[in-house]
Design a protein around this motif. Structure first.
Motif, short mmCIF file in Angstrom:
data_model
loop_
_atom_site.label_atom_id
_atom_site.label_comp_id
_atom_site.label_asym_id
_atom_site.label_seq_id
_atom_site.Cartn_x
_atom_site.Cartn_y
_atom_site.Cartn_z
N ASN A 133 0.83 -1.22 0.00
CA ASN A 133 0.00 0.00 0.00
C ASN A 133 0.86 1.27 0.00
O ASN A 133 0.49 2.30 0.56
CB ASN A 133 -0.96 0.02 1.20
N LEU A 134 2.01 1.20 -0.68
CA LEU A 134 2.94 2.33 -0.65
C LEU A 134 2.51 3.47 -1.60
O LEU A 134 3.04 4.58 -1.50
CB LEU A 134 4.35 1.86 -0.98
N GLN A 135 1.58 3.17 -2.50
CA GLN A 135 1.04 4.20 -3.39
C GLN A 135 2.13 5.08 -3.99
O GLN A 135 2.14 6.31 -3.79
CB GLN A 135 0.00 5.04 -2.61
N PRO A 136 3.04 4.47 -4.74
CA PRO A 136 4.18 5.24 -5.27
C PRO A 136 3.80 6.05 -6.50
O PRO A 136 4.33 5.82 -7.61
CB PRO A 136 5.19 4.13 -5.61
N TRP A 137 2.89 6.95 -6.34
CA TRP A 137 2.34 7.68 -7.48
C TRP A 137 1.82 9.04 -7.05
O TRP A 137 1.58 9.30 -5.87
CB TRP A 137 1.19 6.87 -8.08
N ARG A 138 1.67 9.92 -8.02
CA ARG A 138 0.85 11.11 -7.86
C ARG A 138 0.40 11.56 -9.24
O ARG A 138 0.95 11.09 -10.25
CB ARG A 138 1.57 12.22 -7.08
N ILE A 195 -0.74 14.01 -15.79
CA ILE A 195 0.60 13.43 -15.87
C ILE A 195 0.64 12.38 -14.77
O ILE A 195 0.50 12.70 -13.58
CB ILE A 195 1.70 14.48 -15.64
N VAL A 196 0.77 11.11 -15.16
CA VAL A 196 0.83 10.02 -14.19
C VAL A 196 2.30 9.87 -13.77
O VAL A 196 3.16 9.56 -14.58
CB VAL A 196 0.30 8.70 -14.79
N VAL A 197 2.54 10.15 -12.49
CA VAL A 197 3.90 10.18 -11.97
C VAL A 197 4.13 8.95 -11.08
O VAL A 197 3.30 8.65 -10.21
CB VAL A 197 4.13 11.47 -11.15
N GLY A 198 5.22 8.25 -11.30
CA GLY A 198 5.61 7.13 -10.44
C GLY A 198 6.82 7.54 -9.61
O GLY A 198 7.66 8.31 -10.08
N ASP A 199 6.88 7.04 -8.39
CA ASP A 199 7.97 7.41 -7.47
C ASP A 199 8.84 6.19 -7.18
O ASP A 199 8.44 5.29 -6.45
CB ASP A 199 7.36 7.97 -6.18
N ARG A 200 10.06 6.21 -7.75
CA ARG A 200 10.98 5.06 -7.60
C ARG A 200 11.53 4.94 -6.19
O ARG A 200 12.16 3.95 -5.85
CB ARG A 200 12.16 5.22 -8.57
N GLY A 201 11.32 5.99 -5.38
CA GLY A 201 11.88 5.97 -4.03
C GLY A 201 10.85 5.76 -2.94
O GLY A 201 11.17 5.82 -1.74
N ALA A 202 9.61 5.46 -3.34
CA ALA A 202 8.52 5.43 -2.35
C ALA A 202 8.54 4.20 -1.44
O ALA A 202 7.71 4.09 -0.55
CB ALA A 202 7.17 5.55 -3.06
N PHE A 254 8.81 -1.09 -9.83
CA PHE A 254 7.95 -0.73 -8.69
C PHE A 254 7.11 0.50 -9.03
O PHE A 254 5.87 0.50 -8.90
CB PHE A 254 8.85 -0.48 -7.47
N ALA A 255 7.78 1.55 -9.50
CA ALA A 255 7.07 2.81 -9.77
C ALA A 255 6.07 2.63 -10.92
O ALA A 255 4.91 3.04 -10.82
CB ALA A 255 8.08 3.91 -10.11
N ASP A 272 13.62 11.27 -7.88
CA ASP A 272 13.14 9.87 -7.89
C ASP A 272 11.84 9.68 -8.68
O ASP A 272 11.41 8.56 -8.90
CB ASP A 272 12.90 9.38 -6.46
N GLU A 273 11.21 10.80 -9.05
CA GLU A 273 9.94 10.68 -9.75
C GLU A 273 10.15 10.55 -11.25
O GLU A 273 11.08 11.12 -11.80
CB GLU A 273 9.07 11.91 -9.47
#
Ligand code: FMN
Length: 174
Positions: free
Chosen positions: A12-17, A48-55, A97-98, A140-141
């Motif tokens: 449930n880390l939700q690595p997105w915004r 813009i679908v953003v993934g976070d590689r550091g989440a 992951f992201a 990281d995004e």
């Protein structure tokens, strides 16, 4: 978006915004970095679908929430170590992951939008690095894809649905 935020994610880390590009000026800036695809100007909003590689890291608030659920930070430590090994150990794992998680959010937005009669269109024919810079993403995004959203214009003829693989082509049963 709130419906779509029910999308699942690892731990449930939700690595997105999502960056909702709505202003005419913002859409113009995005359009220039999206191969000038007309839908970016025509749609009232493009995400813009953003993934976070550091989440996967310990500062993600999801870990605090899990700690509260499990009764303390100590109980979370094994999960944090697991997440680091699974999602943080290599660049490839971080990207996977992201992108895999953010893609589930993106598709969820499209299904949710459809419930309200809103159409969605993905784009990855875009300048990923240029958009990352122009819209000031963190290190990281990464930009995973764009998603234009809007009501279909009446009377416009769409391309026919393209052929999809059959069950036998798509599935290997083992
Ligand atoms: C990740 C992704 C990226 C895409 N990028 C573009 C794009 O940049 N421009 C475009 O016109 N269509 C784009 N598409 C739309 C596909 O071309 C389209 O979904 C596919 O041809 C099937 O057509 P249909 O969805 O209308 O059945 C993209 C779709 C996905 C899932």
């Amino acid at each position: 978006v709130e419906l779509a935020s029910l999308a699942p994610s690892a731990f449930n880390l939700q690595p997105w915004r999502l960056i909702a590009v709505r202003s005419p000026e913002g859409r113009e800036r995005l359009w220039r970095l999206a191969q000038q695809q007309p839908k970016v100007l025509e749609a009232p909003v493009t995400l813009i679908v953003v993934g976070d590689r550091g989440a996967w890291q310990g500062d993600n608030p999801a870990w605090g929430e899990l700690a509260a659920m499990l009764g303390g930070a100590e109980a979370v430590k094994p999960y944090l170590a697991m997440a680091e090994a699974l999602y943080g150990a290599t660049t490839e794992r971080r990207i996977k992951f992201a992108e895999s998680n953010a893609a589930l959010l993106a598709m969820s937005v499209v299904y949710a939008a459809r419930c309200f009669g809103v159409e969605g269109h993905f784009m990855s024919g875009i300048d990923f690095a240029g958009i990352k810079q122009e819209f000031a993403l963190d290190e990281d995004e990464e930009v995973v894809m764009l998603l234009a959203l809007g009501y279909a214009e009446g009377g416009k003829v769409l391309y026919p649905r393209r052929k999809r693989q059959s069950y036998d082509e798509l599935v290997e049963e083992v």
